[in-house]
Structures are given as structure tokens and as C-alpha cells.
Motif scaffolding. Structure first.
Motif, PDB file in Angstrom:
ATOM      1  N   ALA A  78       5.552  -2.945  23.923  1.00  0.00           N
ATOM      2  CA  ALA A  78       6.620  -3.096  24.914  1.00  0.00           C
ATOM      3  C   ALA A  78       7.998  -3.023  24.260  1.00  0.00           C
ATOM      4  CB  ALA A  78       6.471  -4.427  25.644  1.00  0.00           C
ATOM      5  N   LEU A  79       8.983  -2.634  25.062  1.00  0.00           N
ATOM      6  CA  LEU A  79      10.372  -2.644  24.619  1.00  0.00           C
ATOM      7  C   LEU A  79      10.932  -4.040  24.894  1.00  0.00           C
ATOM      8  CD1 LEU A  79      12.959   0.152  25.025  1.00  0.00           C
ATOM      9  CD2 LEU A  79      13.558  -2.099  25.901  1.00  0.00           C
ATOM     10  N   VAL A  80      11.555  -4.632  23.882  1.00  0.00           N
ATOM     11  CA  VAL A  80      12.140  -5.973  24.031  1.00  0.00           C
ATOM     12  C   VAL A  80      13.623  -5.833  24.389  1.00  0.00           C
ATOM     13  CG1 VAL A  80      12.649  -8.176  22.883  1.00  0.00           C
ATOM     14  CG2 VAL A  80      10.490  -6.965  22.381  1.00  0.00           C
ATOM     15  N   LEU A  81      13.950  -6.351  25.565  1.00  0.00           N
ATOM     16  CA  LEU A  81      15.319  -6.305  26.088  1.00  0.00           C
ATOM     17  C   LEU A  81      15.842  -7.735  26.130  1.00  0.00           C
ATOM     18  CD1 LEU A  81      17.721  -5.076  27.688  1.00  0.00           C
ATOM     19  CD2 LEU A  81      16.300  -5.189  29.746  1.00  0.00           C
ATOM     20  N   SER A  82      16.973  -7.987  25.488  1.00  0.00           N
ATOM     21  CA  SER A  82      17.502  -9.359  25.455  1.00  0.00           C
ATOM     22  C   SER A  82      18.840  -9.449  26.163  1.00  0.00           C
ATOM     23  CB  SER A  82      17.670  -9.837  24.010  1.00  0.00           C
ATOM     24  OG  SER A  82      16.406  -9.995  23.414  1.00  0.00           O
ATOM     25  N   ASP A  83      18.995 -10.523  26.917  1.00  0.00           N
ATOM     26  CA  ASP A  83      20.254 -10.766  27.614  1.00  0.00           C
ATOM     27  C   ASP A  83      21.339 -11.212  26.645  1.00  0.00           C
ATOM     28  OD1 ASP A  83      20.034 -10.188  30.304  1.00  0.00           O
ATOM     29  OD2 ASP A  83      19.263 -12.171  30.851  1.00  0.00           O
ATOM     30  N   MET A  84      22.525 -10.662  26.818  1.00  0.00           N
ATOM     31  CA  MET A  84      23.710 -11.207  26.152  1.00  0.00           C
ATOM     32  C   MET A  84      24.120 -12.420  26.985  1.00  0.00           C
ATOM     33  SD  MET A  84      24.534  -9.018  23.659  1.00  0.00           S
ATOM     34  CE  MET A  84      26.256  -9.374  23.325  1.00  0.00           C
ATOM     35  N   LYS A 112      21.134  -6.526  27.364  1.00  0.00           N
ATOM     36  CA  LYS A 112      21.588  -6.433  28.762  1.00  0.00           C
ATOM     37  C   LYS A 112      22.915  -7.158  28.918  1.00  0.00           C
ATOM     38  CE  LYS A 112      19.078  -8.207  32.329  1.00  0.00           C
ATOM     39  NZ  LYS A 112      19.945  -9.317  32.799  1.00  0.00           N
ATOM     40  N   VAL A 113      23.806  -6.470  29.607  1.00  0.00           N
ATOM     41  CA  VAL A 113      25.181  -6.930  29.772  1.00  0.00           C
ATOM     42  C   VAL A 113      25.499  -6.967  31.262  1.00  0.00           C
ATOM     43  CG1 VAL A 113      27.569  -6.193  29.423  1.00  0.00           C
ATOM     44  CG2 VAL A 113      25.930  -5.995  27.537  1.00  0.00           C
ATOM     45  N   GLU A 114      25.965  -8.096  31.764  1.00  0.00           N
ATOM     46  CA  GLU A 114      26.335  -8.192  33.177  1.00  0.00           C
ATOM     47  C   GLU A 114      27.746  -7.653  33.389  1.00  0.00           C
ATOM     48  OE1 GLU A 114      25.731 -12.014  34.992  1.00  0.00           O
ATOM     49  OE2 GLU A 114      23.687 -12.188  34.221  1.00  0.00           O
ATOM     50  N   GLY A 130      24.620   2.300  17.970  1.00  0.00           N
ATOM     51  CA  GLY A 130      23.170   2.145  17.803  1.00  0.00           C
ATOM     52  C   GLY A 130      22.538   1.031  18.610  1.00  0.00           C
ATOM     53  N   ILE A 131      23.244   0.516  19.595  1.00  0.00           N
ATOM     54  CA  ILE A 131      22.681  -0.551  20.421  1.00  0.00           C
ATOM     55  C   ILE A 131      22.537  -0.064  21.866  1.00  0.00           C
ATOM     56  CG2 ILE A 131      22.976  -2.917  21.255  1.00  0.00           C
ATOM     57  CD1 ILE A 131      24.409  -3.584  18.689  1.00  0.00           C
ATOM     58  N   PRO A 132      21.294   0.274  22.279  1.00  0.00           N
ATOM     59  CA  PRO A 132      21.091   0.683  23.665  1.00  0.00           C
ATOM     60  C   PRO A 132      21.431  -0.468  24.621  1.00  0.00           C
ATOM     61  CG  PRO A 132      19.187   1.257  22.310  1.00  0.00           C
ATOM     62  CD  PRO A 132      20.062   0.351  21.492  1.00  0.00           C
ATOM     63  N   VAL A 133      21.982  -0.102  25.777  1.00  0.00           N
ATOM     64  CA  VAL A 133      22.458  -1.106  26.732  1.00  0.00           C
ATOM     65  C   VAL A 133      21.802  -0.920  28.085  1.00  0.00           C
ATOM     66  CG1 VAL A 133      24.506  -1.910  28.014  1.00  0.00           C
ATOM     67  CG2 VAL A 133      24.705  -1.342  25.575  1.00  0.00           C
ATOM     68  N   CYS A 134      21.356  -2.030  28.659  1.00  0.00           N
ATOM     69  CA  CYS A 134      20.967  -2.088  30.066  1.00  0.00           C
ATOM     70  C   CYS A 134      22.118  -2.769  30.801  1.00  0.00           C
ATOM     71  CB  CYS A 134      19.675  -2.901  30.226  1.00  0.00           C
ATOM     72  SG  CYS A 134      19.244  -3.249  31.956  1.00  0.00           S
ATOM     73  N   SER A 135      22.689  -2.080  31.770  1.00  0.00           N
ATOM     74  CA  SER A 135      23.776  -2.666  32.567  1.00  0.00           C
ATOM     75  C   SER A 135      23.188  -3.426  33.738  1.00  0.00           C
ATOM     76  CB  SER A 135      24.695  -1.564  33.085  1.00  0.00           C
ATOM     77  OG  SER A 135      25.211  -0.818  32.009  1.00  0.00           O
ATOM     78  N   HIS A 136      23.750  -4.576  34.049  1.00  0.00           N
ATOM     79  CA  HIS A 136      23.267  -5.416  35.155  1.00  0.00           C
ATOM     80  C   HIS A 136      24.394  -5.532  36.171  1.00  0.00           C
ATOM     81  CE1 HIS A 136      21.044  -9.505  36.159  1.00  0.00           C
ATOM     82  NE2 HIS A 136      21.534  -8.962  37.253  1.00  0.00           N
ATOM     83  N   ILE A 137      24.159  -4.992  37.382  1.00  0.00           N
ATOM     84  CA  ILE A 137      25.204  -4.991  38.418  1.00  0.00           C
ATOM     85  C   ILE A 137      24.643  -5.556  39.728  1.00  0.00           C
ATOM     86  CG2 ILE A 137      26.472  -3.060  37.373  1.00  0.00           C
ATOM     87  CD1 ILE A 137      25.208  -1.200  39.466  1.00  0.00           C
TER      88      ILE A 137
END
Ligand code: KIV
Ligand code: NA
Length: 263
Positions: A78-84, A112-114, A130-137
Motif C-alpha cells: 500500500a501507499l502510505v499517505l500522511s496528514d500534515m 496530505k495538505v488541507e 520530491g514530495i507527492p501531495v494529496c490536496s484536501h478540499i
């Protein structure tokens, strides 16, 4: 097979739904990984479900690093995604990078960045380094005090336009995923149709590239108030493994979320 950003884009392009669940420890990380959940989100929801706080705001960088390490050790594919966490990225792109790097060193593959369009500059800064980002909207829980509660976002046409703009600005800035929380299903579909980046929904209907829920909610063990978009997959399941398999199957088959879980 190890999941990475390319896998996620490929799945979205092929119309294969992406599954994500929150995870905070190594035993569940192994269980969810074995069940084929593609993304484990070390969410700052741990403030509520692990710590008993009434919002995500008290969660610290040290705590996010600790739980990220715990989860990363249990993962094979699995890909580990961590919240900032709150306060760790809002000041400047530099502050965001320094803290995101700590999460990556703890074992995260993406952070993940809100926040909407105003986070585009920071998003680009991380992605270019080099840091992939998941945006949270949409409903961004770290803004609970500004919103005056947890409520559906994007109901008026004005707000919907703003969310569409947020998504395109963040996609343009290089986000690898756009996560939408508590927005009308019709708006989430418009957003998904308008950007090339895979979208993940929670309370955002079925027309997104994938779904996420809080682990404790799908297992029915969180004593707090249940949101409309939550489904307890332990109902009728005879083990935690079966409940998680039920979630994965339902998301892949588009039978979750159903009408009753949507806005
Ligand atoms: O922290 C969390 O669990 C999250 C999900 C609700 C998306 O951010
Ligand atoms: Na979160």
C-alpha cells in the motif's frame, strides 16, 4: 504489487476505483495491506479516534511521525499517505517542506495538505522537491473553527465555483490526488470531470476515482456521532478482515457510497 503515484493515475484512467482507509498502527496496516487497500491514510483524525480530542487541531508533528512509522512498518504494497497536522505547513512553503520531509523520513510516500487554491504555491514547492501531495478540499476539518462546525461545503453555485477553482489550481500545481470531503455528489463529479488528477471522496458521491473512510467508522467502534457518509461494514461480517473486504468490494463495485450516504 507496490502502489505508487503512477499506479493511481493508471487505475483512475481505467475506471478502476481506488480504495483508501485511515490507519494508525502496524497490525491494521498489515491487515489492510493484505486486503488490497491501495492507500493507507495516517489521518490526523487520530486526534479523535485514538486520542479522544474533539477536533484534529491538537495533533502534533511528533505524533504524526510516530503513527506514520507504526503504519509504514506494517505495509508491503500500500501507499502510505500522511496528514500534515495543523500548524505544520500554513506558514510558508519552506515550513511545509521541512515538516513534510520528516513524514517522508518516517515512511510516508505522500503527504496530505488541507486547503484550496491558496495552498497551490506550497503544493508546487513540495512536488518540485520530491514530495507527492494529496490536496484536501471541501470540508477541511482543520478549519472547523472558521466553518463554525462540520458542514457540507459547496452547496451554493458561488461556493461550487470556488471549489472547482481550488481543484484546478491544485492540479495545475502538481497535486497527485485531490480529496474532497462533504461536498454534493454532483459537484464532486464536476470536479472529477474537470481535472486530470485522480479524485478521492468522503461524503462526495460515487463519481470520483476512489473512496476513503475512517477505519474506526467502518468497524463501528468509534463512539462519537456518525456522519451521513459513514457505513458500518461490521454489520453482517464475522471478522474485521471480512468487514474490510466488504468495504473494498463495495467501493470497487460502486455500490458504496449509496444514495443515502451522499449529499
Ligand atoms: O484525517 C482523516 O481521517 C482524513 C479523512 C477524513 C480524509 O483526513
Ligand atoms: Na485529516
Amino acid at each position: 504489487m507496490k502502489i505508487n503515484v503512477n499506479t493511481l493515475f493508471k487505475m483512475a484512467a481505467e475506471g478502476q476505483k481506488i480504495t483508501m482507509l485511515t490507519c494508525y498502527d502496524t497490525s491494521f496496516a498489515t491487515l489492510l495491506d493484505d486486503a488490497g487497500v491501495e492507500i493507507l491514510l495516517v489521518g490526523d483524525s487520530l486526534g479523535m479516534v485514538i486520542q479522544g480530542e474533539d477536533s484534529t487541531l491538537p495533533v502534533t508533528m511528533e505524533q504524526m511521525e510516530y503513527h506514520t512509522r507504526c503504519v509504514a512498518r506494517g505495509v508491503k504494497n500500500a501507499l502510505v499517505l500522511s496528514d500534515m497536522p495543523f500548524g505544520s505547513y500554513q506558514e510558508s512553503p519552506q515550513q511545509a517542506f521541512a515538516n513534510a520531509a520528516r513524514l517522508m523520513q518516517a515512511g510516508a510516500h505522500m503527504v496530505k495538505v488541507e486547503g484550496g487554491a491558496f495552498m497551490a504555491e506550497t503544493t508546487r514547492f513540495l512536488v518540485e522537491r520530491g514530495i507527492p501531495v494529496c490536496s484536501h478540499i471541501g470540508l477541511t476539518p482543520q478549519f472547523v473553527n472558521s466553518f463554525g462546525g462540520y458542514r457540507v461545503q459547496g452547496k451554493s453555485e458561488n461556493d461550487a465555483e470556488r471549489i472547482l477553482h481550488d481543484a484546478s489550481a491544485l492540479a495545475e500545481a502538481g497535486a497527485s490526488l485531490v480529496l474532497m470531503e462533504c461536498v454534493p455528489a454532483a459537484l464532486a463529479k464536476r470536479v472529477s470531470d474537470s481535472i486530470a488528477v485522480p479524485t478521492i471522496g468522503i461524503g462526495a458521491g460515487v463519481d470520483v476515482s476512489g473512496q476513503v473512510l475512517v477505519l474506526h467508522d467502518i468497524l463501528g467502534v468509534y463512539p462519537g456521532r456518525k456522519a451521513r457518509f459513514v457505513k458500518n461494514f461490521m454489520a453482517g461480517a464475522d471478522s474485521i478482515q471480512a468487514a474490510v473486504a466488504g468495504y473494498v468490494t463495495a467501493v470497487k463495485a460502486r455500490s458504496f457510497p449509496a444514495e443515502e450516504h451522499c449529499f
